[in-house]
Design a protein around this motif. Structure first.
Motif, PDB file in Angstrom:
ATOM      1  N   GLU A   1     -13.708   0.145 -10.041  1.00 31.01           N
ATOM      2  CA  GLU A   1     -12.520   1.667  -9.851  1.00 31.01           C
ATOM      3  C   GLU A   1     -12.695   0.683  -8.191  1.00 31.01           C
ATOM      4  N   GLN A   2     -13.254   0.429  -7.476  1.00 33.08           N
ATOM      5  CA  GLN A   2     -12.923  -0.027  -5.936  1.00 33.08           C
ATOM      6  C   GLN A   2     -12.115  -0.789  -5.807  1.00 33.08           C
ATOM      7  N   ASP A   3     -12.015  -1.635  -6.308  1.00 31.73           N
ATOM      8  CA  ASP A   3     -11.046  -3.094  -6.670  1.00 31.73           C
ATOM      9  C   ASP A   3      -9.989  -2.115  -6.558  1.00 31.73           C
ATOM     10  N   LEU A   4      -9.698  -1.721  -7.869  1.00 34.87           N
ATOM     11  CA  LEU A   4      -8.596  -1.084  -8.544  1.00 34.87           C
ATOM     12  C   LEU A   4      -7.846  -0.159  -7.044  1.00 34.87           C
ATOM     13  N   HIS A   5      -8.864   0.516  -6.221  1.00 30.48           N
ATOM     14  CA  HIS A   5      -7.620   0.892  -5.128  1.00 30.48           C
ATOM     15  C   HIS A   5      -7.641   0.266  -4.052  1.00 30.48           C
ATOM     16  N   ARG A   6      -8.507  -1.126  -3.488  1.00 31.69           N
ATOM     17  CA  ARG A   6      -7.914  -1.604  -2.356  1.00 31.69           C
ATOM     18  C   ARG A   6      -6.790  -2.350  -3.026  1.00 31.69           C
ATOM     19  N   HIS A   7      -6.562  -2.649  -4.266  1.00 29.63           N
ATOM     20  CA  HIS A   7      -5.502  -3.748  -4.673  1.00 29.63           C
ATOM     21  C   HIS A   7      -4.181  -2.999  -5.056  1.00 29.63           C
ATOM     22  N   ILE A   8      -4.338  -1.655  -5.055  1.00 27.22           N
ATOM     23  CA  ILE A   8      -3.224  -0.896  -5.433  1.00 27.22           C
ATOM     24  C   ILE A   8      -2.891  -0.429  -4.086  1.00 27.22           C
ATOM     25  N   HIS A   9      -3.903  -0.544  -2.985  1.00 24.98           N
ATOM     26  CA  HIS A   9      -3.304  -0.320  -1.307  1.00 24.98           C
ATOM     27  C   HIS A   9      -2.662  -0.944  -0.933  1.00 24.98           C
ATOM     28  N   LEU A  10      -2.794  -2.195  -1.221  1.00 25.92           N
ATOM     29  CA  LEU A  10      -2.403  -3.617  -0.131  1.00 25.92           C
ATOM     30  C   LEU A  10      -0.962  -3.418  -0.947  1.00 25.92           C
ATOM     31  N   GLU A  11      -0.684  -3.153  -2.643  1.00 25.81           N
ATOM     32  CA  GLU A  11       0.926  -3.071  -3.052  1.00 25.81           C
ATOM     33  C   GLU A  11       1.164  -1.384  -2.264  1.00 25.81           C
ATOM     34  N   ASN A  12       1.080  -1.087  -2.508  1.00 25.35           N
ATOM     35  CA  ASN A  12       1.554   0.424  -1.888  1.00 25.35           C
ATOM     36  C   ASN A  12       1.828   0.719  -0.722  1.00 25.35           C
ATOM     37  N   ASN A  13       1.107   0.377  -0.022  1.00 22.83           N
ATOM     38  CA  ASN A  13       1.461   0.497   1.083  1.00 22.83           C
ATOM     39  C   ASN A  13       1.405  -0.227   2.567  1.00 22.83           C
ATOM     40  N   ILE A  14       1.191  -1.795   1.328  1.00 22.44           N
ATOM     41  CA  ILE A  14       1.764  -3.142   2.574  1.00 22.44           C
ATOM     42  C   ILE A  14       2.866  -3.394   2.214  1.00 22.44           C
ATOM     43  N   LEU A  15       2.867  -4.511   1.097  1.00 19.46           N
ATOM     44  CA  LEU A  15       3.273  -5.035   0.527  1.00 19.46           C
ATOM     45  C   LEU A  15       5.052  -4.259  -0.307  1.00 19.46           C
ATOM     46  N   PHE A  16       4.973  -3.288  -0.571  1.00 18.84           N
ATOM     47  CA  PHE A  16       6.102  -3.181  -1.205  1.00 18.84           C
ATOM     48  C   PHE A  16       6.899  -3.132  -0.122  1.00 18.84           C
ATOM     49  N   PRO A  17       6.171  -1.880   0.957  1.00 23.51           N
ATOM     50  CA  PRO A  17       7.248  -0.601   2.004  1.00 23.51           C
ATOM     51  C   PRO A  17       7.712  -2.406   2.535  1.00 23.51           C
TER      52      PRO A  17
END
Length: 237
Positions: free
Chosen positions: A211-227
């Motif tokens: 779950e902790q890895d998933l949080h970071r994984h999603i953070h990198l995409e939602n808040n950095i890569l995708f924008p």
């Protein structure tokens, strides 16, 4: 107080632990302001700001490095660091959860629900990552090459439509985040019962790590890569 939660974590990932501890979603829910997040979580904003200030003042070279990566390299990083982790851990956790159900299911029937939900996550995340690896990430890499004019073939391409694909990814991230919230709730934040064996403890710890890895994984995409990808696409069309 008007800073977005995701932006705060983007600048310094050490703040993620603070948000996690206060039950504030910084990955899927990172688009809201800190003030709104405190209101939703019913916590004192002044106390949280003070705690966040201490974390922000600590150096976080990893966050700076990731934020500085060109988009093609950030795609590589996410695949190599997070997609590979998910692919490696899924069969291990499915096997261990099945064993727990077989051995402890009679006394702990909640294990069957945990396994059912993780199996859903396993299938959905595997499909989700393939869509990123085969469609979205190659598109982002093409845009990055086009910007740097690294490949003459890319100069003939037209761009557009990333928003639709990204919105699908965001929705799927949200669904998996909510599913793991439920798993954490069912397991009392991965707390083992008194009769737990070593397999029980290892499985719950691995679920928590997942779950902790998933949080970071999603953070990198939602808040950095995708924008950043959407900004780049807007520059190119």
């Amino acid at each position: 107080m008007q800073s977005k939660v995701g932006e705060i974590v983007k600048e310094n990932y050490k703040t993620a632990q603070i948000f996690d501890r206060n039950k504030i979603d910084f990955c899927c829910g990172g688009g809201i302001s800190l003030e709104k997040a405190c209101q939703n979580a019913n916590i004192d904003s002044n106390d949280l700001v003070q705690e966040l200030s201490i974390a922000v003042n600590q150096n976080d070279s990893d966050s700076k490095y990731i934020d500085s990566l060109p988009l093609n390299q950030l795609c590589d990083y996410i695949e190599q660091r997070h997609h590979s982790y998910v692919s490696d851990q899924i069969p291990f956790l499915q096997q261990k959860l099945q064993k727990l159900c077989d051995v402890h299911g009679e006394n702990h029937p909640e294990l069957f629900r945990v396994k059912e939900m993780f199996d859903a996550t396993a299938g959905n995340l595997s499909t989700h990552m393939k869509k990123e690896e085969l469609v979205l990430f190659p598109y982002i890499r093409r845009m990055a090459r086009f910007k740097n004019q690294e490949n003459e073939k890319d100069l003939e391409q037209t761009f557009g439509g990333a928003d639709t694909a990204i919105q699908t990814m965001l929705s799927e991230h949200q669904a998996e985040g909510e599913r793991f919230e439920e798993i954490a709730k069912i397991t009392s934040d991965y707390s083992c019962p008194s009769d737990a064996c070593n397999t029980y403890r290892i499985t719950y710890q691995t679920l928590s790590d997942f779950e902790q890895d998933l949080h970071r994984h999603i953070h990198l995409e939602n808040n950095i890569l995708f924008p950043k990808a959407l900004v780049l696409e807007k520059e190119l069309i």
